[in-house]
Every structure is written in C-alpha cells, then in structure tokens.
Design a protein around this motif. Structure first.
Motif, PDB file in Angstrom:
ATOM      1  N   THR A 111      20.607   5.621  -7.840  1.00 21.77           N
ATOM      2  CA  THR A 111      19.823   4.393  -7.944  1.00 21.77           C
ATOM      3  C   THR A 111      18.481   4.511  -7.239  1.00 21.77           C
ATOM      4  O   THR A 111      18.342   5.217  -6.238  1.00 21.77           O
ATOM      5  N   LEU A 112      17.495   3.827  -7.810  1.00 23.02           N
ATOM      6  CA  LEU A 112      16.215   3.548  -7.159  1.00 23.02           C
ATOM      7  C   LEU A 112      16.068   2.034  -7.172  1.00 23.02           C
ATOM      8  O   LEU A 112      16.029   1.423  -8.244  1.00 23.02           O
ATOM      9  N   TYR A 113      16.025   1.442  -5.991  1.00 20.95           N
ATOM     10  CA  TYR A 113      15.967  -0.018  -5.913  1.00 20.95           C
ATOM     11  C   TYR A 113      14.907  -0.431  -4.907  1.00 20.95           C
ATOM     12  O   TYR A 113      14.855   0.095  -3.794  1.00 20.95           O
ATOM     13  N   ARG A 114      14.056  -1.374  -5.312  1.00 19.62           N
ATOM     14  CA  ARG A 114      13.079  -1.949  -4.392  1.00 19.62           C
ATOM     15  C   ARG A 114      13.322  -3.447  -4.280  1.00 19.62           C
ATOM     16  O   ARG A 114      13.372  -4.161  -5.287  1.00 19.62           O
ATOM     17  N   GLN A 115      13.478  -3.899  -3.055  1.00 24.93           N
ATOM     18  CA  GLN A 115      13.811  -5.294  -2.765  1.00 24.93           C
ATOM     19  C   GLN A 115      12.548  -6.107  -2.486  1.00 24.93           C
ATOM     20  O   GLN A 115      11.620  -5.632  -1.833  1.00 24.93           O
ATOM     21  N   GLU A 116      12.531  -7.331  -2.999  1.00 28.98           N
ATOM     22  CA  GLU A 116      11.464  -8.262  -2.655  1.00 28.98           C
ATOM     23  C   GLU A 116      11.964  -9.682  -2.861  1.00 28.98           C
ATOM     24  O   GLU A 116      12.631  -9.981  -3.863  1.00 28.98           O
ATOM     25  N   GLY A 117      11.635 -10.551  -1.932  1.00 30.06           N
ATOM     26  CA  GLY A 117      11.893 -11.976  -2.078  1.00 30.06           C
ATOM     27  C   GLY A 117      13.349 -12.297  -2.368  1.00 30.06           C
ATOM     28  O   GLY A 117      14.266 -11.747  -1.764  1.00 30.06           O
ATOM     29  N   SER A 118      13.545 -13.180  -3.339  1.00 29.33           N
ATOM     30  CA  SER A 118      14.886 -13.684  -3.629  1.00 29.33           C
ATOM     31  C   SER A 118      15.594 -12.909  -4.732  1.00 29.33           C
ATOM     32  O   SER A 118      16.649 -13.332  -5.206  1.00 29.33           O
ATOM     33  N   GLN A 119      15.031 -11.782  -5.170  1.00 25.45           N
ATOM     34  CA  GLN A 119      15.700 -11.030  -6.225  1.00 25.45           C
ATOM     35  C   GLN A 119      17.074 -10.573  -5.746  1.00 25.45           C
ATOM     36  O   GLN A 119      17.330 -10.456  -4.541  1.00 25.45           O
ATOM     37  N   SER A 120      17.961 -10.291  -6.685  1.00 27.07           N
ATOM     38  CA  SER A 120      19.311  -9.850  -6.329  1.00 27.07           C
ATOM     39  C   SER A 120      19.729  -8.700  -7.224  1.00 27.07           C
ATOM     40  O   SER A 120      19.306  -8.603  -8.381  1.00 27.07           O
ATOM     41  N   ASN A 151       9.182 -11.803 -11.020  1.00 26.33           N
ATOM     42  CA  ASN A 151       8.002 -10.996 -10.699  1.00 26.33           C
ATOM     43  C   ASN A 151       8.182 -10.297  -9.355  1.00 26.33           C
ATOM     44  O   ASN A 151       7.275 -10.257  -8.527  1.00 26.33           O
ATOM     45  N   ASN A 152       9.378  -9.744  -9.146  1.00 27.72           N
ATOM     46  CA  ASN A 152       9.657  -8.972  -7.935  1.00 27.72           C
ATOM     47  C   ASN A 152       9.545  -7.486  -8.261  1.00 27.72           C
ATOM     48  O   ASN A 152       8.571  -7.070  -8.870  1.00 27.72           O
ATOM     49  N   TRP A 153      10.551  -6.682  -7.906  1.00 27.06           N
ATOM     50  CA  TRP A 153      10.446  -5.257  -8.167  1.00 27.06           C
ATOM     51  C   TRP A 153      11.406  -4.824  -9.267  1.00 27.06           C
ATOM     52  O   TRP A 153      11.410  -5.400 -10.346  1.00 27.06           O
ATOM     53  N   TYR A 154      12.245  -3.839  -9.007  1.00 28.61           N
ATOM     54  CA  TYR A 154      13.021  -3.228 -10.092  1.00 28.61           C
ATOM     55  C   TYR A 154      14.284  -2.576  -9.547  1.00 28.61           C
ATOM     56  O   TYR A 154      14.443  -2.360  -8.337  1.00 28.61           O
ATOM     57  N   TRP A 155      15.162  -2.223 -10.502  1.00 31.23           N
ATOM     58  CA  TRP A 155      16.416  -1.539 -10.186  1.00 31.23           C
ATOM     59  C   TRP A 155      16.660  -0.495 -11.267  1.00 31.23           C
ATOM     60  O   TRP A 155      16.667  -0.817 -12.459  1.00 31.23           O
ATOM     61  N   VAL A 156      16.859   0.753 -10.850  1.00 32.58           N
ATOM     62  CA  VAL A 156      17.139   1.861 -11.761  1.00 32.58           C
ATOM     63  C   VAL A 156      18.561   2.353 -11.536  1.00 32.58           C
ATOM     64  O   VAL A 156      19.002   2.510 -10.389  1.00 32.58           O
ATOM     65  N   ILE A 157      19.268   2.613 -12.628  1.00 28.56           N
ATOM     66  CA  ILE A 157      20.624   3.158 -12.591  1.00 28.56           C
ATOM     67  C   ILE A 157      20.665   4.400 -13.476  1.00 28.56           C
ATOM     68  O   ILE A 157      20.153   4.389 -14.602  1.00 28.56           O
ATOM     69  N   ASP A 158      21.295   5.466 -13.002  1.00 26.17           N
ATOM     70  CA  ASP A 158      21.424   6.678 -13.814  1.00 26.17           C
ATOM     71  C   ASP A 158      22.650   7.457 -13.356  1.00 26.17           C
ATOM     72  O   ASP A 158      23.199   7.219 -12.275  1.00 26.17           O
ATOM     73  N   GLY A 159      23.063   8.396 -14.190  1.00 29.90           N
ATOM     74  CA  GLY A 159      24.158   9.292 -13.831  1.00 29.90           C
ATOM     75  C   GLY A 159      25.465   8.584 -13.559  1.00 29.90           C
ATOM     76  O   GLY A 159      26.223   8.992 -12.671  1.00 29.90           O
ATOM     77  N   VAL A 160      25.772   7.548 -14.330  1.00 26.64           N
ATOM     78  CA  VAL A 160      26.985   6.766 -14.089  1.00 26.64           C
ATOM     79  C   VAL A 160      28.221   7.598 -14.435  1.00 26.64           C
ATOM     80  O   VAL A 160      28.326   8.169 -15.520  1.00 26.64           O
ATOM     81  N   LYS A 161      29.152   7.639 -13.500  1.00 27.02           N
ATOM     82  CA  LYS A 161      30.403   8.373 -13.695  1.00 27.02           C
ATOM     83  C   LYS A 161      31.530   7.577 -13.051  1.00 27.02           C
ATOM     84  O   LYS A 161      31.412   7.133 -11.906  1.00 27.02           O
ATOM     85  N   ILE A 162      32.616   7.389 -13.789  1.00 22.28           N
ATOM     86  CA  ILE A 162      33.757   6.619 -13.296  1.00 22.28           C
ATOM     87  C   ILE A 162      34.993   7.504 -13.353  1.00 22.28           C
ATOM     88  O   ILE A 162      35.323   8.071 -14.402  1.00 22.28           O
ATOM     89  N   THR A 163      35.672   7.646 -12.219  1.00 22.46           N
ATOM     90  CA  THR A 163      36.881   8.467 -12.145  1.00 22.46           C
ATOM     91  C   THR A 163      37.997   7.666 -11.494  1.00 22.46           C
ATOM     92  O   THR A 163      37.757   6.842 -10.609  1.00 22.46           O
ATOM     93  N   ALA A 164      39.216   7.904 -11.945  1.00 28.19           N
ATOM     94  CA  ALA A 164      40.390   7.219 -11.389  1.00 28.19           C
ATOM     95  C   ALA A 164      41.404   8.260 -10.941  1.00 28.19           C
ATOM     96  O   ALA A 164      41.559   9.315 -11.564  1.00 28.19           O
ATOM     97  N   SER A 165      42.090   7.955  -9.855  1.00 26.21           N
ATOM     98  CA  SER A 165      43.090   8.899  -9.339  1.00 26.21           C
ATOM     99  C   SER A 165      44.245   8.147  -8.703  1.00 26.21           C
ATOM    100  O   SER A 165      44.159   6.952  -8.450  1.00 26.21           O
TER     101      SER A 165
END
Length: 513
Positions: A440-449, A499-513
């Motif tokens: 992830t690449l995440y930049r926080q600003e203000g009231s964004q969630s 009008n805040n920043w952004y959130w990037v998601i990549d390389g998602v992998k889900i494993t169960a054990s």
C-alpha cells in the motif's frame, strides 16, 4: 549521475568535441596497467552486468544500437519509472545503490550523491553479498565514476577491480579502457560475475540533452562496446559448456534539454534488459522494476536469497501473480486528464474477474479517470500531478488499484468520494487462520478514511484495519482467526475523502491455513 557534484562539471563544448571524435575514441584506451588476473572461476553459471549511466530507454529506438536491440529481441526488456524526492533524487548515487543492493532507497539509505545515510552494512551490493555466500566465485568490477568504488556501492566484494576517474580525466577514454579490459577478461580469463560501468552517455545527456544527435551517437558508441563484450563471451573456448546471462541496466533518465535529479517522467525512466537461460525472448513485461537486477543475478547463479536479506526485487523472468495484471487489454487513454499524453494507455474502471467496485455512495461529476476505485499504471497515474508523492509508489508493479480523491476533485463534482473495492470470496472452511497480504501507498489528510474490512460467508463486513497516518509504499500482512462456521471470506477496501489524498493497493494475496 547528478551533476550538482564534481561529476558533471564537464563543459558542453568539451562534451561536443568528445562525441564528434567518437569514431577514433571508440577504440582508444587510456594508458594503464594490463587487466588484473582474476582467480579461476568455479561456476558454469556466469553473469555479466553492464551498467550504462543516464541512458533514457525511449531514445534507444532512435539510435542505431544494434546490440541493444538484438538483446531486446532475444531477451526480456522491462521498462519502469523511478522514485523522486522525498524518497530520493533521480541521481546516480540512489540509482546505482538500488541496482546493486536490490532494495529501494528507503532501505539502502542513499538519497543523493552525497551518499549520506547509506546502509550497505545491512543491504550490501550483490558483489559483496556473493563474497559472503559464494566466496569461491571469481568476480570483477570496473567503474569510472569513483564514488561507486569509494562509497562501496558496486566494487565491494570483488576479487579484482578497475577504478578510473572520469570526472577528472573524462569518460570517453575511460569507458574505452573499461570496455577493452572487460573484453580481455571475458575472452581470456575465467570470471563468474562481471560488472562493467560506462559513464559517457550521461555526460553527453548533461551537456547536450537527451534530444540531441550527440546523445544518440553516444548510445551507439556504448552499444559498440556491448557488442564487443557479447562477442568476447561467445569466443570463449568453454562457451558451449557455460550458461551466460547478460544484464543491462541504467540508473536514471534525462530531460530533453539535459539533466536529471527531479521528478519528470523523462528523468525517472529506467530499464532492465536481460538475456540468458530461462529468460524469455522478446518479452516486455510491465511488472519489472530496477530492484530486479540483483535478484536476477542471484537467480541465474542458482542462489536462493535469504528472506532476511530483505530484497525488494524479483528475478526478471518471474511474472507477478497479482490479479490486476490481467487488466492490460482494458487500459484506456485519457478522458479528463488532459495533461497526460493521449497515447499513454494506463487506466480502467474494469475490475478483475471476481472483483467489484461499489460506488453507490459516490458523488457525481469529478475527473472521470478517478471516479471511485480505478486501476492504473505508474506511467499514467504519476503523470496526473507531480511532486505529491505519487512517485513513491515503488513497491507496486504493473497495474494497481487506486482511490484518489485529490485528483477526482480537480473537476467540478458534488458529494463525497466514497468507494469500496471488493475481493472475490475465498474458501476458508476447515481453516483456523487467514492472512491478507498487499502493498500500500497511503497519504492521510483531514477527515478522509481508509478501512480494510472482512465479510465472512457474505455477512456484514467487520473492521480489520484502519489507516490514519501515511504509509509510504510498504507491504502489509493482516492475520485473522477464522470464526466458527465460516466457509468463505471476502475483503473490502473502503476509502472516503473530500479533495484529500489517495490510497493505493497492489499485490493482493489471501492465504488460509
């Protein structure tokens, strides 16, 4: 190299003269001692790495460069973009550190040509690493930008080295010497791993610009040296029984007018080109990164990196299994982002198979490309607005998911940015734990969630993780216990902003054990 330091004090007139005389200087060498005698090699797997400073890959097509172009046809050629400040400048110190160590500047610590903060003890160059784990290999390095030796960036760990001073003496003659000595060693000795650095393309770029005819001519000179090195390998009497890999890479690009260190696309351009056993011919993958050079060296030598090394790279022949990579056929050109060239195909709202985007609470209007979660490439997204840390998305590869309320709001809109990215359902019956991994690449600003939620058996999503501060391109691993009776789980990435920043998601992998 970035020439705020001594390296780029060469006068434009001197550079022009040196390139004009290229026909004679291409074969001239600076007087020096004979090439060193290396220990006899012990491996049939052998690697040559050729580092060409400041070679902007999109200019190669306009040059003759027959040997580079032949390698592209016979090997795998991956282009990509660098970081920019505040992670690091697009300069030689960070670039060659990234190539040599196989990690990004936030690990190796080199942010500019001062090398302040370098952490080669924790993240050594690949020759130094080979000296630790495979000391019987015969290794050689030749450089004419002295900091690559003095700072321990490249030559550390080599059994023998040639270090020349291009800043003091000029790079044209010293590049010729490096080519001649490396050619002799490849032809007449038995090295296992060789690194040869060539600097004159960068000098011409600084003084005359990447759009100049002289820059293309300098590429052709270096291409001639590459051809001689390739011919020397094939002329070896033991060549038929050896398995050679050749890798070519550059540390940064150049502006058309000349210079680098900044955040333009032209300055950030890099590439990795490789041919050898197990490396596909004619492949142009979109998921290659500059950190992949060291990992490819290890792979071709049969060395499995220890996870404790913390490498960010992967071998160039290994493709990403990220579901977003299937979206290349759906990528489109600009709609509202008129500052992005029309020919750049790099975004889509089409989700991968089994994935979905929920925009029922999304506002209206705004920039079309960024309305809700989108899927984009670095080439497209980071062009949308420079110097807002989009260039720091270094651990994403190829296509990634992005929710960008800042760019969306650059056109008239009403209502909030409120969008949810939903994964497919994954079977977890009979399992006790499930792990969600992503970058992830995440930049926080203000009231964004920004929230990660889990839905068991299709039920009401429950909170797994909230982000409330910046996370600059880092891997995430979220572990959950599987509730009693749960047979499936899907995850949601819910982002809201105004009008805040952004959130990037990549390389998602889900494993169960």
């Amino acid at each position: 190299m970035s020439r705020g330091m001594s390296r780029r004090s060469v006068l434009a007139t001197a550079a022009a003269a040196s390139v004009a005389a290229v026909g004679s200087l291409a074969t001239a060498t600076t007087a020096h001692a004979a090439p060193p005698t290396l220990p006899d090699g012990t491996s049939k797997d052998k690697v040559l790495v050729v580092g060409i400073d400041g070679l902007r890959h999109d200019v190669i097509a306009a040059a003759s460069a027959p040997h580079l172009k032949a390698m592209m046809a016979n090997g795998t050629y991956g282009t990509s973009l660098l970081y920019a400040n505040p992670m690091a400048a697009t300069s030689s110190g960070p670039g060659w550190s990234t190539i040599s160590t196989g990690v990004w500047p936030d690990k190796h610590g080199v942010k500019d040509n001062s090398f302040a903060g370098k952490n080669y003890t924790r993240y050594p160059g690949f020759l130094a690493r080979l000296a630790q784990v495979r000391p019987q290999l015969s290794t050689y390095a030749a450089v004419d930008w002295k900091p690559l030796d003095a700072q321990g960036t490249v030559t550390a760990g080599a059994d023998a080295k040639l270090v020349l001073d291009g800043d003091r003496d000029g790079y044209t003659g010293h590049d010729a010497t490096i080519a001649a000595d490396t050619e002799s060693i490849l032809r007449n000795q038995n090295p296992d791993v060789v690194f040869a650095y060539l600097g004159q393309v960068d000098i011409v770029g600084h003084n005359l610009g990447a759009a100049s005819a002289q820059y293309r001519q300098a590429i052709d000179v270096i291409d001639g040296y590459l051809g001689r090195l390739l011919a020397a390998i094939k002329a070896r009497p033991t060549y038929a029984t050896e398995r050679w890999t050749v890798i070519v890479a550059t540390d940064h690009g150049h502006t058309n007018a000349g210079g680098h260190g900044g955040s333009t696309i032209e300055e950030r351009r890099t590439f990795v080109l490789a041919q050898g056993p197990g490396i596909a011919a004619g492949a142009t993958p979109g998921d290659t990164r500059l950190v992949d050079v060291a990992a490819t060296v290890f792979k071709q030598l049969g060395i499995a990196p220890d996870p404790a090394w913390g490498l960010d790279g992967k071998p160039i022949q290994e493709r990403s299994t990220d579901p977003f990579e299937a979206l290349y056929p759906a990528l489109a050109g600009r709609v509202d982002e008129t500052g992005i060239p029309a020919g750049v195909l790099g975004w889509t709202h089409t989700a991968p198979s089994g994935w979905s985007v929920i925009n029922s609470a999304m506002g209206t209007g705004g920039v079309a490309e960024w309305r809700g979660w989108s899927f984009a490439t670095d080439e497209f997204w980071s062009r949308s607005q420079r110097d807002q840390s989009r260039e720091l998305n270094v651990r994403s590869r190829g296509i990634f998911a992005v929710a960008d309320s800042d760019e969306w709001d650059d056109k008239a809109s009403s209502g909030p940015f409120d969008s949810t990215l939903v994964t497919p359902a994954y079977a977890v019956g009979g399992k006790s734990t499930v792990t969600l991994d992503f970058t992830t690449l995440y930049r926080q600003e203000g009231s964004q969630s920004a929230r990660v939620l889990a839905s068991w058996n299709g039920g009401t999503p429950t909170l797994v993780r909230s982000y409330t501060s910046d996370v600059i391109s880092q891997p995430q691993s979220l572990g959950l216990s599987v509730p009693a009776g749960a047979t499936s789980v899907s995850f949601r990435f819910h982002y809201t902003g105004a009008n805040n920043w952004y959130w990037v998601i990549d390389g998602v992998k889900i494993t169960a054990s």
